[in-house]
Motif scaffolding. Structure first.
Motif, PDB file in Angstrom:
ATOM      1  N   ALA A 146       3.631  65.611  23.389  1.00 50.94           N
ATOM      2  CA  ALA A 146       2.565  65.582  24.386  1.00 50.94           C
ATOM      3  C   ALA A 146       1.878  64.226  24.415  1.00 50.94           C
ATOM      4  O   ALA A 146       1.589  63.669  25.486  1.00 50.94           O
ATOM      5  CB  ALA A 146       1.549  66.693  24.102  1.00 50.94           C
ATOM      6  N   LEU A 147       1.622  63.662  23.237  1.00 50.74           N
ATOM      7  CA  LEU A 147       1.022  62.335  23.160  1.00 50.74           C
ATOM      8  C   LEU A 147       1.913  61.282  23.821  1.00 50.74           C
ATOM      9  O   LEU A 147       1.449  60.406  24.547  1.00 50.74           O
ATOM     10  CB  LEU A 147       0.794  61.939  21.698  1.00 50.74           C
ATOM     11  CG  LEU A 147      -0.448  62.455  20.983  1.00 50.74           C
ATOM     12  CD1 LEU A 147      -0.466  61.902  19.566  1.00 50.74           C
ATOM     13  CD2 LEU A 147      -1.712  62.062  21.715  1.00 50.74           C
ATOM     14  N   SER A 148       3.205  61.366  23.563  1.00 48.96           N
ATOM     15  CA  SER A 148       4.150  60.392  24.094  1.00 48.96           C
ATOM     16  C   SER A 148       4.200  60.440  25.609  1.00 48.96           C
ATOM     17  O   SER A 148       4.229  59.404  26.285  1.00 48.96           O
ATOM     18  CB  SER A 148       5.541  60.656  23.507  1.00 48.96           C
ATOM     19  OG  SER A 148       6.446  59.667  23.921  1.00 48.96           O
ATOM     20  N   VAL A 149       4.206  61.634  26.171  1.00 50.78           N
ATOM     21  CA  VAL A 149       4.269  61.791  27.623  1.00 50.78           C
ATOM     22  C   VAL A 149       3.020  61.212  28.293  1.00 50.78           C
ATOM     23  O   VAL A 149       3.115  60.507  29.296  1.00 50.78           O
ATOM     24  CB  VAL A 149       4.438  63.278  27.997  1.00 50.78           C
ATOM     25  CG1 VAL A 149       4.184  63.498  29.481  1.00 50.78           C
ATOM     26  CG2 VAL A 149       5.843  63.742  27.651  1.00 50.78           C
ATOM     27  N   THR A 150       1.866  61.499  27.745  1.00 48.50           N
ATOM     28  CA  THR A 150       0.647  60.952  28.350  1.00 48.50           C
ATOM     29  C   THR A 150       0.639  59.430  28.269  1.00 48.50           C
ATOM     30  O   THR A 150       0.169  58.754  29.195  1.00 48.50           O
ATOM     31  CB  THR A 150      -0.611  61.507  27.652  1.00 48.50           C
ATOM     32  OG1 THR A 150      -0.569  61.192  26.249  1.00 48.50           O
ATOM     33  CG2 THR A 150      -0.710  63.019  27.820  1.00 48.50           C
ATOM     34  N   HIS A 151       1.192  58.877  27.192  1.00 39.90           N
ATOM     35  CA  HIS A 151       1.265  57.423  27.023  1.00 39.90           C
ATOM     36  C   HIS A 151       2.159  56.782  28.081  1.00 39.90           C
ATOM     37  O   HIS A 151       1.840  55.724  28.623  1.00 39.90           O
ATOM     38  CB  HIS A 151       1.808  57.122  25.621  1.00 39.90           C
ATOM     39  CG  HIS A 151       2.198  55.693  25.405  1.00 39.90           C
ATOM     40  ND1 HIS A 151       1.283  54.668  25.363  1.00 39.90           N
ATOM     41  CD2 HIS A 151       3.420  55.103  25.221  1.00 39.90           C
ATOM     42  CE1 HIS A 151       1.912  53.511  25.163  1.00 39.90           C
ATOM     43  NE2 HIS A 151       3.203  53.750  25.076  1.00 39.90           N
ATOM     44  N   GLY A 152       3.272  57.434  28.406  1.00 35.10           N
ATOM     45  CA  GLY A 152       4.222  56.832  29.329  1.00 35.10           C
ATOM     46  C   GLY A 152       3.976  57.144  30.787  1.00 35.10           C
ATOM     47  O   GLY A 152       4.277  56.324  31.666  1.00 35.10           O
ATOM     48  N   PHE A 153       3.410  58.341  31.078  1.00 34.49           N
ATOM     49  CA  PHE A 153       3.323  58.804  32.466  1.00 34.49           C
ATOM     50  C   PHE A 153       1.947  58.687  33.102  1.00 34.49           C
ATOM     51  O   PHE A 153       1.842  58.485  34.318  1.00 34.49           O
ATOM     52  CB  PHE A 153       3.718  60.296  32.543  1.00 34.49           C
ATOM     53  CG  PHE A 153       5.158  60.586  32.287  1.00 34.49           C
ATOM     54  CD1 PHE A 153       6.039  59.598  31.872  1.00 34.49           C
ATOM     55  CD2 PHE A 153       5.657  61.872  32.447  1.00 34.49           C
ATOM     56  CE1 PHE A 153       7.376  59.877  31.618  1.00 34.49           C
ATOM     57  CE2 PHE A 153       6.987  62.166  32.206  1.00 34.49           C
ATOM     58  CZ  PHE A 153       7.844  61.167  31.789  1.00 34.49           C
TER      59      PHE A 153
END
Length: 439
Positions: A146-153
């Motif tokens: 979830a953290l990774s997705v918010t960082h990229g998107f």
């Protein structure tokens, strides 16, 4: 030839670390020097690239990681993390605790930079792991997905915001489309994928474990535990929202807000607050609390060095001009612009290790093609964001943070973290392509 050199250097890095058991930091340093010489960086400029590489990545991460580790250590040893874990398990049950952690990671990840969110949430993961004897990777990876997705998107993260500005996209629509793409990506790469990782064993991770002698001190109440652990999140959300609520604030107030909202200052404020609420207020002496902080720094010293090593390699890739060379070569391929943008960002990410560098480099290349073909700029932002999350491996700081915090082998890190990042990236691209059919 350039691409072959990069592949050989990455292979050398993996062999040094995995087969010869060379320290990861030293491996990065050796391979970065070999790569720099092979890619044509003048010998007299190579030391500058090494120094700049350490400075560029550690300048923004050192204080955050150190202060975050101190906060996490105190939250764990005070019993606050155990309190938080108990409340979450009561709400979601041990059977669905993954989903609770995933939702927490998504909510927290929207306002927080990735490095801060990672350091803040890892103690929460291990508090659940220690208390309920659950597999750490199986429980924790959905939250980090979830953290990774918010960082990229998702805006307001640096890369999506910068891409919105470059493509003249709409920030609000990008966020809405991003949420539509992010939710299925997190679910599939999080709880669904992690159901296959129950047997991965972590090493002896002791950084956030509550010590037995901590029982002699008062255990903080649930409200105080949540408030202290999540204070950095609350502060960052507050300083983000205030400018929108008070657009006409004076210059002095704006300066104070910018100062207080800086991630390192937020972490320092949270640590001072925690020193009182979870330390002094619970009967601990200042000496005892400072001892906890000292242990935390010792525990993360090697993590800091490894991240510094990945920064050196990334800087060498940038200074050699590899990013631009790869991007312009890929531009000649006859592929749909959204797929091509994703592919360019993905390959650059695999070579240089930085999601932000990959997305912004790909943007400068894909811009003319996007204008020519009339592709929706909001979707192009998401396509590049998804591509920038692909191919996370040994040259990515996030890879090493996950490996070292969870005490994993290289093999298990690749089949858990790297596969999760690849799934997030691919599912994100599929979501963008589906949206393009109806927008």
């Amino acid at each position: 030839m350039t691409f072959i050199i990069i592949i050989l250097c990455l292979a050398l890095l993996i062999v040094l670390i995995s087969y010869f058991k060379v320290d990861a930091f030293l491996s990065f340093l050796i391979v970065s020097i070999v790569a720099g010489i092979s890619l044509g960086i003048p010998l007299e400029k190579l030391p500058t690239s090494i120094n700049n590489g350490i400075g560029s990545i550690m300048g923004s991460l050192t204080l955050i990681i150190v202060l975050g580790a101190m906060l996490g250590k105190l939250v764990a040893e005070s019993g606050a993390a155990q309190k938080i874990a108990s409340v979450m398990v009561n709400i979601f049950g041990t059977k669905h605790i993954q989903w609770g952690l995933m939702i927490t990671g998504f909510i927290v990840g929207i306002p927080l930079f990735y490095g801060i969110g990672f350091v803040l949430l890892v103690p929460l993961i291990f508090s659940v792991v220690y208390k309920y004897k659950l597999p750490a990777v199986y429980i924790g990876l959905p939250m980090l997905a979830a953290l990774s997705v918010t960082h990229g998107f998702l805006p307001p993260h640096p890369s999506p915001v910068a891409l919105v500005a470059q493509f003249n996209a709409d920030l609000g629509m990008t966020l809405i489309y991003g949420l539509a793409v992010a939710i299925p990506a997190i679910i599939l790469a999080g709880p669904v994928f992690c159901s296959t990782l129950k047997n991965i064993k972590t090493g002896p991770v002791k950084l956030f474990e509550q010590k037995e002698d901590s029982n002699q001190y008062c255990v903080p109440q649930s409200f105080l535990s949540f408030t202290t652990a999540m204070l950095p999140v609350f502060l960052l959300i507050l300083v983000t929202v205030i400018p929108y609520c008070l657009p006409d604030m004076g210059e002095n107030a704006s300066s104070v807000l910018s100062f207080v909202g800086a991630p390192s200052i937020v972490m320092l404020i949270a640590l001072v607050f925690a020193t009182y609420t979870l330390g002094i207020k619970q009967g601990r002496s200042i000496k005892n609390v400072m001892g906890i902080y000292g242990d935390a720094v010792k525990d993360i010293a090697m993590i800091l060095l490894i991240i510094a090593g990945s920064g050196i390699f990334k800087q060498v890739m940038e200074d050699s001009g590899v990013s631009e060379e790869l991007a312009f070569g890929l531009q000649k391929l006859s592929i749909h612009p959204l797929i091509l943008g994703w592919l360019i960002a993905a390959i650059i990410r695999g070579c240089v290790g930085s999601a932000t560098v990959a997305a912004l480099t790909a943007a400068s290349v894909i811009m003319p093609l996007m204008i020519q073909t009339g592709v929706n700029p909001n979707l192009m932002v998401l396509s590049l964001g998804a591509g920038s999350l692909m191919f996370s491996h040994v040259n990515d700081a996030g890879f090493w943070m996950f490996k070292e915090y969870f005490g994993l082998t290289m093999k298990d890190t690749l089949r858990s973290w790297s596969v999760m990042e690849a799934l997030v990236s691919i599912i994100g691209l599929i979501g963008v392509l589906l949206l393009s059919l109806v927008i």
